[in-house]
Design a protein around this motif. Structure first.
Motif, PDB file in Angstrom:
ATOM      1  N   ARG A 212       2.773  -2.581  14.488  1.00 19.98           N
ATOM      2  CA  ARG A 212       1.514  -3.325  14.423  1.00 19.98           C
ATOM      3  C   ARG A 212       0.948  -3.569  15.831  1.00 19.98           C
ATOM      4  NH1 ARG A 212       2.718  -7.398  10.774  1.00 19.98           N
ATOM      5  NH2 ARG A 212       1.725  -6.180   9.115  1.00 19.98           N
ATOM      6  N   TRP A 213       1.841  -3.743  16.813  1.00 17.13           N
ATOM      7  CA  TRP A 213       1.382  -3.903  18.197  1.00 17.13           C
ATOM      8  C   TRP A 213       0.615  -2.677  18.662  1.00 17.13           C
ATOM      9  CZ3 TRP A 213       2.671  -0.737  22.303  1.00 17.13           C
ATOM     10  CH2 TRP A 213       2.243  -1.161  23.568  1.00 17.13           C
ATOM     11  N   SER A 214       1.042  -1.494  18.247  1.00 11.61           N
ATOM     12  CA  SER A 214       0.356  -0.272  18.652  1.00 11.61           C
ATOM     13  C   SER A 214      -1.056  -0.208  18.083  1.00 11.61           C
ATOM     14  CB  SER A 214       1.157   0.957  18.205  1.00 11.61           C
ATOM     15  OG  SER A 214       1.150   1.100  16.798  1.00 11.61           O
ATOM     16  N   PHE A 215      -1.307  -0.933  16.998  1.00  9.75           N
ATOM     17  CA  PHE A 215      -2.648  -0.968  16.412  1.00  9.75           C
ATOM     18  C   PHE A 215      -3.522  -2.028  17.061  1.00  9.75           C
ATOM     19  CE2 PHE A 215      -0.746   1.582  13.180  1.00  9.75           C
ATOM     20  CZ  PHE A 215      -1.779   2.197  12.497  1.00  9.75           C
ATOM     21  N   PHE A 216      -3.001  -3.251  17.153  1.00 14.66           N
ATOM     22  CA  PHE A 216      -3.832  -4.399  17.517  1.00 14.66           C
ATOM     23  C   PHE A 216      -3.475  -5.026  18.849  1.00 14.66           C
ATOM     24  CE2 PHE A 216      -3.174  -4.544  12.782  1.00 14.66           C
ATOM     25  CZ  PHE A 216      -4.359  -3.866  12.475  1.00 14.66           C
ATOM     26  N   GLY A 217      -2.422  -4.536  19.506  1.00 17.39           N
ATOM     27  CA  GLY A 217      -2.038  -5.070  20.802  1.00 17.39           C
ATOM     28  C   GLY A 217      -1.379  -6.424  20.737  1.00 17.39           C
ATOM     29  N   GLN A 218      -0.913  -6.834  19.551  1.00 14.95           N
ATOM     30  CA  GLN A 218      -0.222  -8.111  19.396  1.00 14.95           C
ATOM     31  C   GLN A 218       0.895  -7.950  18.372  1.00 14.95           C
ATOM     32  OE1 GLN A 218      -3.433 -10.676  18.284  1.00 14.95           O
ATOM     33  NE2 GLN A 218      -3.763  -9.712  16.306  1.00 14.95           N
ATOM     34  N   ALA A 219       1.943  -8.732  18.559  1.00  7.74           N
ATOM     35  CA  ALA A 219       3.109  -8.571  17.696  1.00  7.74           C
ATOM     36  C   ALA A 219       3.807  -9.904  17.515  1.00  7.74           C
ATOM     37  CB  ALA A 219       4.063  -7.539  18.302  1.00  7.74           C
ATOM     38  N   ASP A 220       4.632  -9.971  16.452  1.00  7.79           N
ATOM     39  CA  ASP A 220       5.395 -11.183  16.181  1.00  7.79           C
ATOM     40  C   ASP A 220       6.596 -11.306  17.101  1.00  7.79           C
ATOM     41  OD1 ASP A 220       3.714 -11.998  14.109  1.00  7.79           O
ATOM     42  OD2 ASP A 220       4.781 -10.781  12.634  1.00  7.79           O
ATOM     43  N   VAL A 221       7.137 -10.163  17.551  1.00  5.79           N
ATOM     44  CA  VAL A 221       8.251 -10.160  18.490  1.00  5.79           C
ATOM     45  C   VAL A 221       7.898  -9.235  19.645  1.00  5.79           C
ATOM     46  CG1 VAL A 221       9.978 -10.656  16.716  1.00  5.79           C
ATOM     47  CG2 VAL A 221       9.422  -8.284  17.265  1.00  5.79           C
ATOM     48  N   GLY A 222       8.609  -9.355  20.741  1.00  3.63           N
ATOM     49  CA  GLY A 222       8.311  -8.557  21.915  1.00  3.63           C
ATOM     50  C   GLY A 222       8.482  -7.069  21.664  1.00  3.63           C
ATOM     51  N   ILE A 223       7.668  -6.257  22.336  1.00  2.00           N
ATOM     52  CA  ILE A 223       7.730  -4.817  22.161  1.00  2.00           C
ATOM     53  C   ILE A 223       9.078  -4.281  22.636  1.00  2.00           C
ATOM     54  CG2 ILE A 223       6.647  -4.399  24.397  1.00  2.00           C
ATOM     55  CD1 ILE A 223       6.211  -2.318  21.183  1.00  2.00           C
ATOM     56  N   GLY A 224       9.645  -4.908  23.663  1.00  6.00           N
ATOM     57  CA  GLY A 224      10.963  -4.493  24.143  1.00  6.00           C
ATOM     58  C   GLY A 224      12.030  -4.661  23.072  1.00  6.00           C
ATOM     59  N   ALA A 225      11.965  -5.783  22.341  1.00  2.00           N
ATOM     60  CA  ALA A 225      12.917  -6.032  21.264  1.00  2.00           C
ATOM     61  C   ALA A 225      12.757  -5.009  20.147  1.00  2.00           C
ATOM     62  CB  ALA A 225      12.729  -7.443  20.712  1.00  2.00           C
ATOM     63  N   SER A 226      11.529  -4.602  19.880  1.00  5.60           N
ATOM     64  CA  SER A 226      11.276  -3.601  18.838  1.00  5.60           C
ATOM     65  C   SER A 226      11.871  -2.253  19.229  1.00  5.60           C
ATOM     66  CB  SER A 226       9.771  -3.457  18.600  1.00  5.60           C
ATOM     67  OG  SER A 226       9.215  -4.658  18.102  1.00  5.60           O
ATOM     68  N   LEU A 227      11.670  -1.845  20.481  1.00  5.10           N
ATOM     69  CA  LEU A 227      12.214  -0.575  20.944  1.00  5.10           C
ATOM     70  C   LEU A 227      13.744  -0.596  20.935  1.00  5.10           C
ATOM     71  CD1 LEU A 227       9.792   0.160  23.918  1.00  5.10           C
ATOM     72  CD2 LEU A 227       9.888   1.359  21.722  1.00  5.10           C
ATOM     73  N   PHE A 228      14.313  -1.723  21.345  1.00  3.77           N
ATOM     74  CA  PHE A 228      15.772  -1.851  21.338  1.00  3.77           C
ATOM     75  C   PHE A 228      16.317  -1.769  19.916  1.00  3.77           C
ATOM     76  CE2 PHE A 228      19.561  -4.533  20.898  1.00  3.77           C
ATOM     77  CZ  PHE A 228      20.418  -3.889  21.794  1.00  3.77           C
ATOM     78  N   ALA A 229      15.620  -2.400  18.961  1.00  3.03           N
ATOM     79  CA  ALA A 229      16.076  -2.426  17.574  1.00  3.03           C
ATOM     80  C   ALA A 229      16.096  -1.024  16.973  1.00  3.03           C
ATOM     81  CB  ALA A 229      15.190  -3.351  16.744  1.00  3.03           C
ATOM     82  N   ILE A 230      15.032  -0.266  17.209  1.00  4.52           N
ATOM     83  CA  ILE A 230      14.968   1.073  16.622  1.00  4.52           C
ATOM     84  C   ILE A 230      15.954   2.018  17.304  1.00  4.52           C
ATOM     85  CG2 ILE A 230      13.105   1.992  18.069  1.00  4.52           C
ATOM     86  CD1 ILE A 230      11.967   3.269  15.521  1.00  4.52           C
ATOM     87  N   ALA A 231      16.177   1.825  18.615  1.00  2.93           N
ATOM     88  CA  ALA A 231      17.154   2.648  19.335  1.00  2.93           C
ATOM     89  C   ALA A 231      18.569   2.344  18.842  1.00  2.93           C
ATOM     90  CB  ALA A 231      17.051   2.404  20.835  1.00  2.93           C
ATOM     91  N   LEU A 232      18.871   1.065  18.637  1.00  5.48           N
ATOM     92  CA  LEU A 232      20.187   0.657  18.151  1.00  5.48           C
ATOM     93  C   LEU A 232      20.435   1.180  16.738  1.00  5.48           C
ATOM     94  CD1 LEU A 232      22.790  -0.981  18.545  1.00  5.48           C
ATOM     95  CD2 LEU A 232      21.551  -2.982  17.643  1.00  5.48           C
TER      96      LEU A 232
END
Length: 253
Positions: A212-232
């Motif tokens: 959703r951040w990639s669409f609207f530039g805002q997210a419920d959690v940090g983008i770093g946490a999202s990238l870490f979650a998908i990588a993990l």
């Protein structure tokens, strides 16, 4: 690594997909239209905006994630389960190819199918709402990573499943509820504080939030946490698949 072996498996799986291209194309379009009618019109008439974004546009990333996760999982699980069911998996295992080539072929095809569905839903959504994608490259990256990671999960499910009913067990009883409870159709900031904390233990929240951040530039959690979650999540799936082929669990037993 033999690219020819990967390509052979990939093409075989994609041909099965294109034999039902009408169903594969029409089904997500109709489902998306139905979601927009139910959520966009009915609920959207009561909720004008969420975090400064119209509700109709706000649910688009969630709709895409819902379909992509379920389609990637289902396609990959059926793709590897069917050879196991009819016994042709032993021919595959006896061929002079590594497990990486087998996984790349099946997972690549399942991820491609899910990516196609995601793009179809995205294009369909433009007919219903006005959407501006703030970070298109990030959107594509998140979409591809989600397709691949959940195709890996589906591959594991296909190896684990003992019958066709079990193939649908995880997508229906685990993935779909997690997506609905992961902020796909609402912002988790709308929940009471205690439920916001509980929701953060749902791994799907991080995937949907980053997308959703990639669409609207805002997210419920940090983008770093999202990238870490998908990588993990991807790393865990790869480790499990490596263990399956190393031990022969459910494929040589």
């Amino acid at each position: 690594m033999s690219l020819n072996a990967i390509w052979t498996i990939y093409v075989f799986e994609m041909r099965r997909f294109f034999r039902t291209i009408t169903q594969s194309f029409i089904s997500p379009v109709l489902s998306t239209a139905l979601y927009f009618v139910v959520f966009g019109a009915a609920i959207g008439s009561r909720i004008d905006e969420v975090e400064g974004v119209s509700y109709g546009a706000f649910i688009v990333p969630g709709l895409i994630m819902l379909s992509v996760m379920t389609q990637a999982t289902t396609n990959a699980s059926f793709g590897i389960y069917f050879p196991k069911f009819i016994g042709t998996i032993y021919e595959l295992l006896s061929a002079p190819i590594s497990f990486l080539e087998v996984v790349a072929g099946y997972v690549g095809a399942a991820a491609t199918k899910a990516l196609f569905i995601g793009i179809v839903i995205l294009v369909t959504s433009f007919f219903f709402v006005d959407i501006q994608i703030a970070h298109p490259l990030a959107m594509i990256a998140f979409l591809v990573l989600t397709c691949v990671s959940f195709a890996l999960l589906g591959f594991i499910i296909g190896i684990w499943a003992g019958n066709f009913e079990q193939l649908q067990l995880i997508p229906l009883l685990v993935i779909t509820p997690l997506v609905f409870l992961g902020g796909s159709f609402y912002s988790i900031t709308m929940l009471p504080p205690v439920w916001q904390t509980i929701t953060l233990f749902n791994p799907v929240v991080y995937l949907i939030s980053g997308f959703r951040w990639s669409f609207f530039g805002q997210a419920d959690v940090g983008i770093g946490a999202s990238l870490f979650a998908i990588a993990l999540f991807t790393a865990i799936c790869l480790a499990v698949i490596w263990w399956i082929f190393r031990t022969g669990w459910r494929i040589r037993q």
